[in-house]
Design a protein around this motif. Sequence first.
Motif, PDB file in Angstrom:
ATOM      1  N   GLY A  16       0.850  -1.186   0.000  1.00  0.00           N
ATOM      2  CA  GLY A  16       0.000   0.000   0.000  1.00  0.00           C
ATOM      3  C   GLY A  16       0.887   1.238   0.000  1.00  0.00           C
ATOM      4  N   PHE A  17       0.331   2.341   0.492  1.00  0.00           N
ATOM      5  CA  PHE A  17       1.038   3.624   0.388  1.00  0.00           C
ATOM      6  C   PHE A  17       1.342   4.214   1.763  1.00  0.00           C
ATOM      7  CE2 PHE A  17      -1.474   2.974  -3.395  1.00  0.00           C
ATOM      8  CZ  PHE A  17      -0.527   3.193  -4.396  1.00  0.00           C
ATOM      9  N   VAL A  18       2.490   4.881   1.838  1.00  0.00           N
ATOM     10  CA  VAL A  18       2.849   5.632   3.042  1.00  0.00           C
ATOM     11  C   VAL A  18       2.573   7.100   2.745  1.00  0.00           C
ATOM     12  CG1 VAL A  18       4.686   6.199   4.667  1.00  0.00           C
ATOM     13  CG2 VAL A  18       4.663   3.949   3.543  1.00  0.00           C
ATOM     14  N   LEU A  19       1.686   7.679   3.535  1.00  0.00           N
ATOM     15  CA  LEU A  19       1.336   9.087   3.344  1.00  0.00           C
ATOM     16  C   LEU A  19       2.081   9.930   4.353  1.00  0.00           C
ATOM     17  CD1 LEU A  19      -1.437   8.128   1.906  1.00  0.00           C
ATOM     18  CD2 LEU A  19      -2.227  10.252   2.859  1.00  0.00           C
ATOM     19  N   ILE A  20       2.918  10.813   3.891  1.00  0.00           N
ATOM     20  CA  ILE A  20       3.631  11.689   4.826  1.00  0.00           C
ATOM     21  C   ILE A  20       3.026  13.078   4.705  1.00  0.00           C
ATOM     22  CG2 ILE A  20       5.874  12.559   5.565  1.00  0.00           C
ATOM     23  CD1 ILE A  20       7.147  10.167   4.283  1.00  0.00           C
ATOM     24  N   ASP A  21       2.399  13.503   5.778  1.00  0.00           N
ATOM     25  CA  ASP A  21       1.739  14.807   5.781  1.00  0.00           C
ATOM     26  C   ASP A  21       2.743  15.846   6.269  1.00  0.00           C
ATOM     27  OD1 ASP A  21       0.195  17.052   6.162  1.00  0.00           O
ATOM     28  OD2 ASP A  21      -1.504  15.971   7.026  1.00  0.00           O
ATOM     29  N   GLU A  22       3.144  16.715   5.355  1.00  0.00           N
ATOM     30  CA  GLU A  22       4.151  17.735   5.668  1.00  0.00           C
ATOM     31  C   GLU A  22       3.534  19.133   5.710  1.00  0.00           C
ATOM     32  OE1 GLU A  22       8.204  15.658   3.920  1.00  0.00           O
ATOM     33  OE2 GLU A  22       7.239  17.191   2.688  1.00  0.00           O
ATOM     34  N   ALA A  23       2.360  19.241   6.311  1.00  0.00           N
ATOM     35  CA  ALA A  23       1.682  20.540   6.358  1.00  0.00           C
ATOM     36  C   ALA A  23       2.587  21.626   6.960  1.00  0.00           C
ATOM     37  CB  ALA A  23       0.389  20.418   7.163  1.00  0.00           C
ATOM     38  N   TYR A  24       3.479  21.222   7.887  1.00  0.00           N
ATOM     39  CA  TYR A  24       4.284  22.208   8.631  1.00  0.00           C
ATOM     40  C   TYR A  24       5.756  22.174   8.252  1.00  0.00           C
ATOM     41  CZ  TYR A  24      -0.044  22.337  11.186  1.00  0.00           C
ATOM     42  OH  TYR A  24      -1.371  22.470  11.502  1.00  0.00           O
ATOM     43  N   ILE A  25       6.103  21.488   7.166  1.00  0.00           N
ATOM     44  CA  ILE A  25       7.513  21.228   6.845  1.00  0.00           C
ATOM     45  C   ILE A  25       8.307  22.530   6.640  1.00  0.00           C
ATOM     46  CG2 ILE A  25       7.198  21.014   4.320  1.00  0.00           C
ATOM     47  CD1 ILE A  25       9.434  18.737   6.415  1.00  0.00           C
ATOM     48  N   ASP A  26       7.643  23.581   6.160  1.00  0.00           N
ATOM     49  CA  ASP A  26       8.390  24.815   5.862  1.00  0.00           C
ATOM     50  C   ASP A  26       8.950  25.474   7.123  1.00  0.00           C
ATOM     51  OD1 ASP A  26       7.807  24.428   3.229  1.00  0.00           O
ATOM     52  OD2 ASP A  26       6.156  25.873   3.166  1.00  0.00           O
ATOM     53  N   PHE A  27       8.425  25.110   8.288  1.00  0.00           N
ATOM     54  CA  PHE A  27       8.932  25.701   9.528  1.00  0.00           C
ATOM     55  C   PHE A  27      10.075  24.876  10.118  1.00  0.00           C
ATOM     56  CE2 PHE A  27       4.421  26.776   9.104  1.00  0.00           C
ATOM     57  CZ  PHE A  27       4.532  28.155   9.055  1.00  0.00           C
ATOM     58  N   SER A  28      10.423  23.798   9.440  1.00  0.00           N
ATOM     59  CA  SER A  28      11.406  22.851   9.965  1.00  0.00           C
ATOM     60  C   SER A  28      12.699  22.922   9.160  1.00  0.00           C
ATOM     61  CB  SER A  28      10.813  21.443   9.862  1.00  0.00           C
ATOM     62  OG  SER A  28      11.766  20.482  10.182  1.00  0.00           O
ATOM     63  N   ASP A  29      13.798  22.457   9.763  1.00  0.00           N
ATOM     64  CA  ASP A  29      15.052  22.359   9.017  1.00  0.00           C
ATOM     65  C   ASP A  29      15.139  21.025   8.275  1.00  0.00           C
ATOM     66  OD1 ASP A  29      15.373  20.620  11.115  1.00  0.00           O
ATOM     67  OD2 ASP A  29      17.006  21.720  12.082  1.00  0.00           O
ATOM     68  N   GLU A  30      14.129  20.186   8.450  1.00  0.00           N
ATOM     69  CA  GLU A  30      14.133  18.846   7.851  1.00  0.00           C
ATOM     70  C   GLU A  30      13.805  18.949   6.361  1.00  0.00           C
ATOM     71  OE1 GLU A  30      14.858  16.255   9.744  1.00  0.00           O
ATOM     72  OE2 GLU A  30      14.525  14.725   8.218  1.00  0.00           O
ATOM     73  N   PRO A  31      14.588  18.290   5.480  1.00  0.00           N
ATOM     74  CA  PRO A  31      14.212  18.337   4.061  1.00  0.00           C
ATOM     75  C   PRO A  31      12.909  17.580   3.815  1.00  0.00           C
ATOM     76  CG  PRO A  31      16.292  17.146   4.374  1.00  0.00           C
ATOM     77  CD  PRO A  31      15.816  17.542   5.733  1.00  0.00           C
ATOM     78  N   SER A  32      12.162  18.019   2.807  1.00  0.00           N
ATOM     79  CA  SER A  32      10.896  17.353   2.476  1.00  0.00           C
ATOM     80  C   SER A  32      11.153  15.964   1.905  1.00  0.00           C
ATOM     81  CB  SER A  32      10.152  18.189   1.440  1.00  0.00           C
ATOM     82  OG  SER A  32       9.119  17.424   0.880  1.00  0.00           O
TER      83      SER A  32
END
Length: 349
Positions: free
Chosen positions: A174-190
């Motif tokens: 199946g699929f892994v859904l990664i919700d990155e609604a807040y990613i822009d506030f993080s230093d973590e790459p998308s």
Amino acid sequence: MNFQKYILPHIWNLKPYSSARDEFKGNEGVFLDANENPFGSGTDKNWNRYPDPLQNEIKNKLAKIKNISSNQLFLGNGSDEAIDLLIRMTCKSGVHNMIICPPTYGMYEVSGNINDIEIRRVQLTTEYQLDLNTIFKSIDSNTRLIFICSPNNPTGNKINRKDIENILNEFKTGFVLIDEAYIDFSDEPSFIEELINFPNLIVLQTLSKSYGLASLRLGMAFAHPEIIGILNKIKPPYNISGATQEQVLLALNNLHFVKNSITEINIQKNKLISDLKDLGQVEKIIPSHANFILIKFHMAKELFEYLISEKVITRNRSNVALCENSIRITIGTEEENDILVTKIKKFYS
Ligand SMILES: Cc1ncc(COP(=O)(O)O)c(C=O)c1O
């Protein structure tokens, strides 16, 4: 990955609706094909014509911004629409199941319930990280979706990248859904940059947070072009309004606003955390990679109600597992945060 195996057969075989604007794409001519009002709208702007059903102009711009190809991008009426469509695309009631990791964004569960899909809840660890062992034990041959929210709402922390990669590597049915609604506030790459490595990966983002466009309702799903094709097939024909498309195009010309907002929100977040710590009433603040913080207070419920009576509205998360006595606070402007801190000080004095 043989996508057909993990998409419901009636969706895979669906003959989609073909709208007037799907069938004729030109801009010039006498348009007598879509049963629109030829006289305009009764406003100073003419909204009488249906918008582009596939939002190509916006997609081309977003594809450049996100460094992907536009056929890897689906646009929804908020990411909530994409969440619902992804469940409907993959899960049949009474047969399939989906895994969520609470405490997390509430719409995964609500959308699953609306579609009458079995939901397997694997609570985050006390460190607010994925409980990998239990997730792997919960997967069976009918698991179609695993939802991971990173940075997570309501805790604000990011989820360990290695753990997410582990699930992407192991979960093949199946699929892994990664919700990155807040990613822009993080230093973590998308995880968008990992789409090339993981065909089972779907990334969700939204213009509702760092872009400041919550009212326009524009959510994005990034995935393999075959998955995007299916989403386009099952979405309502004109799911993104003409007004939204017009305003989003303007907003995408002003990325300075987005960048400055992120910088300022992160500065204000650090200041607010330090001001709140100085009060001496805070039991715990989870390190935040989002535009909010989850804080454990003494007498959280009473504080929350006091703040409402003082017209400062926060979100009481005290009834949520792992969030006992906690209030979620969105980072406001410096002035708004100062008002909040003054009121909290008053409450404890
Ligand atoms: C994690 C998460 N995903 C998705 C959404 C919804 O986003 P949208 O406004 O695009 O529907 C929210 C809204 O708060 C959220 O917190």
